[in-house]
Design a protein around this motif. Structure first.
Motif, PDB file in Angstrom:
ATOM      1  N   UNK A  14      21.442  37.664  52.148  1.00 28.50           N
ATOM      2  CA  UNK A  14      20.893  36.644  50.738  1.00 28.50           C
ATOM      3  C   UNK A  14      19.422  36.931  50.551  1.00 28.50           C
ATOM      4  N   UNK A  15      18.116  36.583  49.790  1.00 26.37           N
ATOM      5  CA  UNK A  15      17.399  36.908  49.271  1.00 26.37           C
ATOM      6  C   UNK A  15      17.111  36.570  48.025  1.00 26.37           C
ATOM      7  N   UNK A  16      15.790  36.133  48.593  1.00 26.84           N
ATOM      8  CA  UNK A  16      15.082  35.585  46.748  1.00 26.84           C
ATOM      9  C   UNK A  16      13.320  35.886  46.706  1.00 26.84           C
ATOM     10  N   UNK A  17      13.066  36.636  45.876  1.00 27.11           N
ATOM     11  CA  UNK A  17      11.727  37.088  45.130  1.00 27.11           C
ATOM     12  C   UNK A  17      11.094  36.055  45.073  1.00 27.11           C
ATOM     13  N   UNK A  18      11.352  35.446  44.234  1.00 27.44           N
ATOM     14  CA  UNK A  18      10.361  34.702  43.155  1.00 27.44           C
ATOM     15  C   UNK A  18      10.699  32.828  43.778  1.00 27.44           C
ATOM     16  N   UNK A  19       9.288  31.958  43.298  1.00 28.57           N
ATOM     17  CA  UNK A  19       9.150  31.257  43.918  1.00 28.57           C
ATOM     18  C   UNK A  19       9.840  30.114  42.813  1.00 28.57           C
ATOM     19  N   UNK A  20      10.204  28.845  43.081  1.00 31.54           N
ATOM     20  CA  UNK A  20      10.825  27.626  42.933  1.00 31.54           C
ATOM     21  C   UNK A  20      12.219  28.009  41.798  1.00 31.54           C
ATOM     22  N   UNK A  21      13.334  28.585  43.249  1.00 30.19           N
ATOM     23  CA  UNK A  21      14.197  28.741  42.906  1.00 30.19           C
ATOM     24  C   UNK A  21      15.330  27.600  43.413  1.00 30.19           C
TER      25      UNK A  21
END
Length: 222
Positions: A117-124
């Motif tokens: 998995x990954x997350x390229x945005x903040x505040x998620x």
């Protein structure tokens, strides 16, 4: 805020926090109008979920009437945030890239996105699964990696790609599936998985996805 707590009609009044370690920003001083001190543009920073006592003060102490205090509750950090402490600065901060927060409270850190998995945005509040043709073998990832040529991945949220099996190949990166070697070509398990080989003279492969070539029968050639 708080009508008629001030006896004078034009005195300067300050808004202060009675607690230690509390930050107040915005409008913290105002001039009274007809005995009313209005503070309508300020924010209070403190430990999430805790009460903060506010008081009014003035250089002319006698103008402030009794009971000129108020209590407000600091909101809990919401999902997608964590409680950051930096000296006297306490605040809810959006989770960084590669991380997420799925509950409320005063957690001092966000959770790491796991492999696949990954997350390229903040505040998620959650992480994104890697797409087919991609993978991620580490945690805290902002992005997924593309499968190399010679590999494929048909499923989402995976930690690795799969090598093309014998008789198949992938000539480009980010392949969701491997291609079959056409008739007249072959690829064995030890051959480069990025392409297939032509059958040599005197040999042939009548089927797709061949792993080797056959010798021509007597009296025949290619």
């Amino acid at each position: 805020w708080y009508n008629h707590i001030v006896r004078s009609s034009n005195s300067l009044v300050r808004l202060q926090a009675a607690n230690n370690g509390i930050g107040i920003s915005g409008t913290t001083e105002t001039t009274c109008v007809d005995g009313v001190a209005t503070f309508d543009d300020f924010s209070v920073e403190g430990v999430p979920g805790s009460p903060v006592h506010l008081k009014f003060a003035s250089a002319e102490a006698a103008i402030i009437q009794e009971g000129s205090e108020a209590t407000v509750d600091i909101r809990n950090c919401t999902a997608g945030e964590f409680y950051e402490t930096n000296g006297n600065q306490n605040k809810c901060t959006p989770c960084q890239t590669g991380k997420y927060g799925d509950d409320r409270g005063k957690h001092t850190s966000c959770k790491a996105c796991t492999s696949g998995k990954h997350q390229d945005e903040t505040g998620k509040t959650s992480c994104k699964s890697c797409s087919a043709g991609q993978y991620q073998d580490a945690s805290n990832a902002e992005q997924c990696k593309d499968c190399d040529a010679g590999q494929s991945q048909s499923m989402v949220g995976k930690e690795q790609c799969n090598e093309c099996t014998a008789g198949a190949y992938a000539d480009e990166a980010k392949a969701e599936s491997c291609k079959s070697c056409e008739r007249g070509k072959f690829r064995s398990e030890i051959d480069d998985a990025r392409s297939c080989n032509d059958c040599p003279a005197g040999k042939y492969s009548p089927n797709d996805r061949s792993t080797s070539c056959k010798i021509c029968e007597g009296g025949k050639t290619t």
